[in-house]
Design an enzyme around this catalytic site. Structure first.
Site, PDB file in Angstrom:
ATOM      1  N   TYR A  50      76.052  45.120  56.164  1.00 36.36           N
ATOM      2  CA  TYR A  50      75.384  44.270  54.646  1.00 36.36           C
ATOM      3  C   TYR A  50      75.638  45.231  53.479  1.00 36.36           C
ATOM      4  O   TYR A  50      76.295  44.886  52.456  1.00 36.36           O
ATOM      5  CB  TYR A  50      73.969  44.221  54.853  1.00 36.36           C
ATOM      6  CG  TYR A  50      73.361  43.878  53.557  1.00 36.36           C
ATOM      7  CD1 TYR A  50      73.372  42.537  53.176  1.00 36.36           C
ATOM      8  CD2 TYR A  50      72.210  44.747  52.951  1.00 36.36           C
ATOM      9  CE1 TYR A  50      72.929  42.132  51.791  1.00 36.36           C
ATOM     10  CE2 TYR A  50      71.458  44.365  51.795  1.00 36.36           C
ATOM     11  CZ  TYR A  50      71.782  43.056  51.229  1.00 36.36           C
ATOM     12  OH  TYR A  50      71.256  42.653  49.864  1.00 36.36           O
ATOM     13  N   CYS A 105      77.868  47.562  53.358  1.00 43.46           N
ATOM     14  CA  CYS A 105      79.353  47.763  53.444  1.00 43.46           C
ATOM     15  C   CYS A 105      80.057  46.757  52.536  1.00 43.46           C
ATOM     16  O   CYS A 105      80.836  46.640  51.797  1.00 43.46           O
ATOM     17  CB  CYS A 105      79.743  48.087  54.668  1.00 43.46           C
ATOM     18  SG  CYS A 105      81.108  49.007  54.786  1.00 43.46           S
ATOM     19  N   ALA A 106      79.711  45.491  52.898  1.00 48.27           N
ATOM     20  CA  ALA A 106      80.006  44.198  52.401  1.00 48.27           C
ATOM     21  C   ALA A 106      79.659  43.903  51.004  1.00 48.27           C
ATOM     22  O   ALA A 106      80.387  43.711  50.153  1.00 48.27           O
ATOM     23  CB  ALA A 106      79.426  42.835  53.245  1.00 48.27           C
ATOM     24  N   LYS A 107      78.646  44.519  50.511  1.00 47.35           N
ATOM     25  CA  LYS A 107      78.129  44.476  48.974  1.00 47.35           C
ATOM     26  C   LYS A 107      78.990  45.577  48.419  1.00 47.35           C
ATOM     27  O   LYS A 107      79.357  45.330  47.207  1.00 47.35           O
ATOM     28  CB  LYS A 107      76.311  44.784  48.913  1.00 47.35           C
ATOM     29  CG  LYS A 107      75.824  43.641  49.401  1.00 47.35           C
ATOM     30  CD  LYS A 107      75.961  42.555  48.196  1.00 47.35           C
ATOM     31  CE  LYS A 107      74.782  41.548  48.608  1.00 47.35           C
ATOM     32  NZ  LYS A 107      74.787  40.372  47.565  1.00 47.35           N
ATOM     33  N   VAL A 128      59.036  43.575  55.652  1.00 50.04           N
ATOM     34  CA  VAL A 128      57.989  44.274  56.236  1.00 50.04           C
ATOM     35  C   VAL A 128      56.555  43.881  55.579  1.00 50.04           C
ATOM     36  O   VAL A 128      55.547  43.652  56.048  1.00 50.04           O
ATOM     37  CB  VAL A 128      57.907  45.913  55.901  1.00 50.04           C
ATOM     38  CG1 VAL A 128      58.169  46.239  54.567  1.00 50.04           C
ATOM     39  CG2 VAL A 128      56.931  46.460  56.793  1.00 50.04           C
ATOM     40  N   VAL A 167      57.691  50.812  62.346  1.00 46.36           N
ATOM     41  CA  VAL A 167      59.171  51.047  62.862  1.00 46.36           C
ATOM     42  C   VAL A 167      59.364  52.639  63.080  1.00 46.36           C
ATOM     43  O   VAL A 167      59.117  53.111  62.024  1.00 46.36           O
ATOM     44  CB  VAL A 167      60.207  50.470  62.541  1.00 46.36           C
ATOM     45  CG1 VAL A 167      61.599  50.706  62.847  1.00 46.36           C
ATOM     46  CG2 VAL A 167      59.794  48.853  62.582  1.00 46.36           C
ATOM     47  N   GLY A 184      57.263  55.100  63.475  1.00 43.56           N
ATOM     48  CA  GLY A 184      56.429  55.900  62.960  1.00 43.56           C
ATOM     49  C   GLY A 184      56.047  55.481  61.352  1.00 43.56           C
ATOM     50  O   GLY A 184      55.240  56.151  60.896  1.00 43.56           O
ATOM     51  N   ASP A 194      66.494  56.149  54.661  1.00 46.11           N
ATOM     52  CA  ASP A 194      65.299  56.851  55.021  1.00 46.11           C
ATOM     53  C   ASP A 194      64.525  56.936  53.675  1.00 46.11           C
ATOM     54  O   ASP A 194      63.287  56.987  53.840  1.00 46.11           O
ATOM     55  CB  ASP A 194      65.617  58.185  55.467  1.00 46.11           C
ATOM     56  CG  ASP A 194      66.623  59.066  54.302  1.00 46.11           C
ATOM     57  OD1 ASP A 194      67.688  58.458  54.264  1.00 46.11           O
ATOM     58  OD2 ASP A 194      66.475  59.956  53.986  1.00 46.11           O
TER      59      ASP A 194
HETATM   60  N1  UDP Z   1      59.359  47.925  59.077  1.00 40.47           N
HETATM   61  C1  UDP Z   1      58.282  48.199  59.683  1.00 40.47           C
HETATM   62  N2  UDP Z   1      57.583  47.491  60.416  1.00 40.47           N
HETATM   63  C2  UDP Z   1      57.593  46.142  60.010  1.00 40.47           C
HETATM   64  C3  UDP Z   1      59.063  45.558  59.661  1.00 40.47           C
HETATM   65  C4  UDP Z   1      59.830  46.690  58.933  1.00 40.47           C
HETATM   66  O1  UDP Z   1      57.886  49.574  59.940  1.00 40.47           O
HETATM   67  O2  UDP Z   1      57.040  45.149  60.766  1.00 40.47           O
HETATM   68  C5  UDP Z   1      60.503  48.901  58.584  1.00 40.47           C
HETATM   69  C6  UDP Z   1      61.814  48.835  58.671  1.00 40.47           C
HETATM   70  O3  UDP Z   1      62.030  49.794  59.759  1.00 40.47           O
HETATM   71  C7  UDP Z   1      62.179  49.704  57.165  1.00 40.47           C
HETATM   72  C8  UDP Z   1      61.046  49.151  56.293  1.00 40.47           C
HETATM   73  O4  UDP Z   1      60.021  48.917  56.978  1.00 40.47           O
HETATM   74  O5  UDP Z   1      61.993  51.229  57.517  1.00 40.47           O
HETATM   75  C9  UDP Z   1      61.451  48.243  55.437  1.00 40.47           C
HETATM   76  O6  UDP Z   1      62.077  47.047  56.020  1.00 40.47           O
HETATM   77  P1  UDP Z   1      62.244  45.671  55.406  1.00 40.47           P
HETATM   78  O7  UDP Z   1      62.642  44.801  56.418  1.00 40.47           O
HETATM   79  O8  UDP Z   1      61.273  45.341  54.574  1.00 40.47           O
HETATM   80  O9  UDP Z   1      63.642  46.013  54.426  1.00 40.47           O
HETATM   81  P2  UDP Z   1      64.493  47.078  53.742  1.00 40.47           P
HETATM   82  O10 UDP Z   1      63.422  47.704  52.635  1.00 40.47           O
HETATM   83  O11 UDP Z   1      64.730  47.984  54.777  1.00 40.47           O
HETATM   84  O12 UDP Z   1      65.570  46.335  52.899  1.00 40.47           O
END
Ligand code: UDP
Length: 363
Positions: free
Chosen positions: A162, A164-166, A210, A227, A229, A316
């Site tokens: 994703y 990389c495409a963007k 999330v 995810v 921790g 991260d």
């Molecule tokens: N994540 C989590 N629990 C969940 C869903 C996602 O801990 O139930 C983590 C996911 O691994 C990421 C962060 O929350 O590190 C944000 O993920 P999201 O899917 O909201 O989108 P992103 O900000 O990565 O585009």
């Protein structure tokens, strides 16, 4: 202005449509469905087209020709999808978006292209060999539009398709700007959040972002899953702040946005995903829980592979440098972390109550 908004019925698109109509513009919104736009379907300045830009019947070229400004929000922008359908993510986010951009070049139309903060990838501090004196210093996670390097993981971690495409799309727009004088503005959103952001998960196969998982847990009592921790950090940006900045880009005072890239985000709203889970649980207990005897969901940790499957990797930490939006557009986000989550949660709590009331009334 006659504005063509592609992907108008998504989370950002629906909020932006509201603002564009309030400002008196004529908007043609195109999307697969209109769920988030039901309030506007009868508005005299709004035309909704239920269309898939991938369909051979799509009359995109004519629509672009007839507009003064094109806003492209069409995207698969959900990590669950990057892992599950990477090829479709590439095709939609690059190949199809490129067709839109090339039609804008042909017809000499200004394009506002929504991209992503995912282009920045990981921080240098996250690399094993980074020799930093103070890896926690926010400076190592603060990304600037025109100077930051992009750090992505290996091909086997297909989450990055994703990003990389963007990134490639951005580079092509830049090249069209150089070689053809094409007028574009790229927006890199940093975790916009607010009412209508996503659907709440209903089935095991659903993978929204999330916030929706955590909200779903609060409403059902299912565990909130962190995810790996929940150590990754995000800056959540309330949609009203985001739309204010997007609208200034639409207005483009003194042409300051021509061939520019803008980060839009709230640098002061950084939270780890664990902090986010705890904050949402506290807000829910204080403001929304009707029966204090019902226990709050527990917070548990799961591995990335377990949660998303093979190919998972992650950003991260990412903090937007918004100097450019501040200086060129006079924009400053005003919503803090707690209010941002509270307002967004309130919407879902009310939705749930309405759904329950109407299902009871239907019995
Ligand atoms: N994540 C989590 N629990 C969940 C869903 C996602 O801990 O139930 C983590 C996911 O691994 C990421 C962060 O929350 O590190 C944000 O993920 P999201 O899917 O909201 O989108 P992103 O900000 O990565 O585009």
């Amino acid at each position: 202005m006659r504005i063509l908004s592609l992907g108008a019925a998504g989370f950002i698109g629906s909020h932006l449509t509201d603002r564009l109509l309030k400002e008196g513009h004529h908007v043609t919104g195109l999307d697969l469905q209109a769920d988030k736009l039901t309030d506007y379907l009868t508005h005299p300045n709004f035309t909704f087209l239920r269309q898939d830009i991938r369909s051979p019947e799509s009359n995109l070229d004519r629509l672009i020709q007839e507009s003064d400004l094109v806003i492209d929000l069409i995207a698969y922008a959900n990590p669950g999808l990057y892992l599950r359908i990477p090829l479709e993510v590439f095709r939609l986010n690059f190949t199809e978006n490129l067709k839109i951009a090339e039609a804008c070049v042909r017809h000499n139309k200004r394009l506002i292209q929504f991209s992503t903060c995912e282009v920045y990838g990981r921080t240098a501090a996250s690399l094993k060999n980074a020799q930093l004196l103070n890896p926690e210093d926010p400076i190592h996670a603060t990304f600037s539009e025109d100077t930051s390097e992009f750090i992505l993981g290996p091909v086997s971690k297909h989450r990055w398709i994703y990003s990389c495409a963007k990134q490639l799309l951005e580079r092509v727009l830049h090249a069209y700007g150089l070689e053809h004088g094409f007028n574009y503005t790229i927006i890199r959103p940093f975790n916009f959040i607010g009412p209508k952001i996503d659907y709440l998960p209903q089935q095991a196969a659903d993978i929204p972002r999330v916030f929706s998982f955590f909200m779903g847990s609060l409403l059902t009592g299912a565990p909130m899953k962190l995810v790996n921790g929940g150590t990754n950090r995000r800056c959540y940006t309330y949609i009203d702040d985001a739309v204010e900045c997007c609208y200034r880009i639409v207005e483009n005072p003194g042409a300051v946005c021509d061939r520019q890239i803008f980060n839009i985000g709230s640098p002061h709203n950084e939270v780890s995903i664990r902090q986010m889970a705890e904050l949402m649980r506290n807000i829910y207990a204080e403001k929304f829980r009707e029966n204090p005897a019902v226990p709050l969901p527990e917070i548990v940790s799961v591995s990335g592979e377990e949660f998303y499957g093979e190919g998972y990797d992650d950003s991260d930490r990412r903090i937007p440098d918004i100097t450019k939006a501040r200086t060129l557009l006079g924009w400053e986000p005003v919503w803090g972390t707690r209010d941002t989550f509270e307002r967004t949660m309130e919407y879902y709590v009310n939705e749930q109550c309405e759904a329950m009331t109407s299902s009871l009334a239907g019995r």
